[in-house]
Motif scaffolding. Structure first.
Motif, short mmCIF file in Angstrom:
data_model
loop_
_atom_site.label_atom_id
_atom_site.label_comp_id
_atom_site.label_asym_id
_atom_site.label_seq_id
_atom_site.Cartn_x
_atom_site.Cartn_y
_atom_site.Cartn_z
N GLU A 50 18.01 32.10 8.68
CA GLU A 50 19.18 32.06 9.56
C GLU A 50 18.80 32.49 10.98
O GLU A 50 19.22 31.88 11.97
N ASP A 111 13.54 21.30 4.17
CA ASP A 111 14.75 22.11 4.09
C ASP A 111 15.91 21.41 4.77
O ASP A 111 15.80 21.01 5.94
N GLU A 112 16.98 21.27 4.05
CA GLU A 112 18.12 20.50 4.54
C GLU A 112 18.75 21.13 5.78
O GLU A 112 19.20 20.43 6.69
N ASP A 113 18.77 22.46 5.83
CA ASP A 113 19.37 23.11 7.00
C ASP A 113 18.52 22.90 8.25
O ASP A 113 19.04 22.63 9.34
N LYS A 116 19.03 19.27 9.35
CA LYS A 116 20.26 19.04 10.11
C LYS A 116 20.16 19.59 11.53
O LYS A 116 20.52 18.92 12.50
N THR A 117 19.67 20.80 11.63
CA THR A 117 19.54 21.42 12.95
C THR A 117 18.63 20.61 13.87
O THR A 117 18.98 20.34 15.02
#
Lengths: 191, 191
Positions: A50, A111-113, A116-117
């Motif tokens: 994060e 990693d999907e996050d 997307k970012t």
DNA sequence: TATATACTTGACTATTTGGTCTAATTCCAT
DNA sequence: ATGGAATTAGACCAAATAGTCAAGTATATA
């Protein structure tokens, strides 16, 4: 003052991720460089991931904004100013490359996050260039063309040029590639 | 048969490094996928790094040789065949991107041995393209130009195009970028 | 068949990893 | 000032990491 601990973490995280990649970025090193203890970090962020995503997003958006938004506010000379920005090597870190490209390469398929970012950040960069091209056409500095596609190609060529230098260690290669790109783009200038 | 253990390790290492990067590649996973025990691995290689460098070098050199050396053996149609090779997306792994670019981005600024290895591999790729362009000029399919620089630009544009797709997830963007590159290169064709 | 060399096995180690937890401290409104 | 919330400190943990090693097995050559 309330932001200092968080900001110190964001700054140190960006540097560490830019240098060593996300997977290679050690939390202890980030904390040491930030001068922040682990407990504080986990108060501000719920995980390494994060924190890294926040750092990437905030730092890169700021950079792109500073670099391109002021070109959009001009009233003429869009293409010339854009070309000058491409040719300007003083801001480029050829040793570490482009932070966007680095993280896309490392993380987009893992990693999907991150995926997307990085997709959003990459779109944002291309959007700036497209908008500048559109302006250039609007003021008749350039002839009309598919600016979305052209912006895509320009971005790709630039990222590739930066990669060349990272591979070879020779900054002249960036200059050479951008020169060819410039020649190509000058073909769109209206006489 | 003597080569199977080593070759199984080389293959599994390349796959793991291509998917997860060098730093993200876990030895246990490589060993599991290769079906080889740790002791055997350390019999054939002195470290994870040495094994990874061997895998990268051998697998990528083979790939590039298979892709480009046969074009050099033609007697005509060099540029057309090269363009067709660029446009052929069946061999491309857009999810993982280009293994050369991936490893350059991740490791060139972190480790001198990786830096040297990737520099050579990247040079090799550009050399193939330059040699094909030279052939095209030799048989008068193209007008004379600085083929070294042009090969550099082509490589950069292609690497950048692959990166775009890795970022966006949209393979059409590769097609679009290569189309622009093709248009540009067709400007060198001799009538 | 003897024997030396190449290769394999898998338990073991030391270190580093991201993350948790509780206690201490600082900050701020009342 | 005081009570409560926000923040910081740093010891601690379990899992994962690359790498070691002694003992075993296969292979080849004399």
């Amino acid at each position: 003052m309330k932001e200092t601990t968080r900001q110190k973490l964001i700054d140190a995280t960006f540097e560490e991720v830019f240098s060593h990649g996300y997977q290679g970025a050690a939390l202890v090193d980030i904390l040491r460089n930030a001068g922040v203890h682990k407990g504080s970090m986990y108060h501000h962020f719920s995980s390494k991931k994060e924190m890294a995503l926040a750092a990437i997003q905030e730092k890169i958006s700021t950079r792109n904004f500073e670099k391109y938004s002021k070109i959009l506010q001009l009233s003429s000379g869009y293409l010339e100013t854009l070309l000058a920005a491409f040719k300007d090597t003083t801001q480029r870190d050829f040793k570490r490359g482009c932070p966007i490209a680095n993280i896309v390469q490392e993380m987009s398929n893992l990693d999907e996050d991150f995926n997307k970012t990085m997709k959003l950040i990459y779109e944002e960069l291309r959007r700036y260039i497209k908008d500048i091209l559109d302006k250039a056409i609007e003021v008749k500095e350039m002839r009309a063309c598919d600016t979305k596609k052209l912006a895509l190609f320009i971005t790709a060529a630039l990222e590739g040029a930066i990669l060349s230098v990272k591979a070879s260690g020779n900054p002249q290669e960036y200059v050479d590639s951008v020169e060819i790109l410039e020649d190509y783009l000058r073909g769109f200038i209206r006489n």
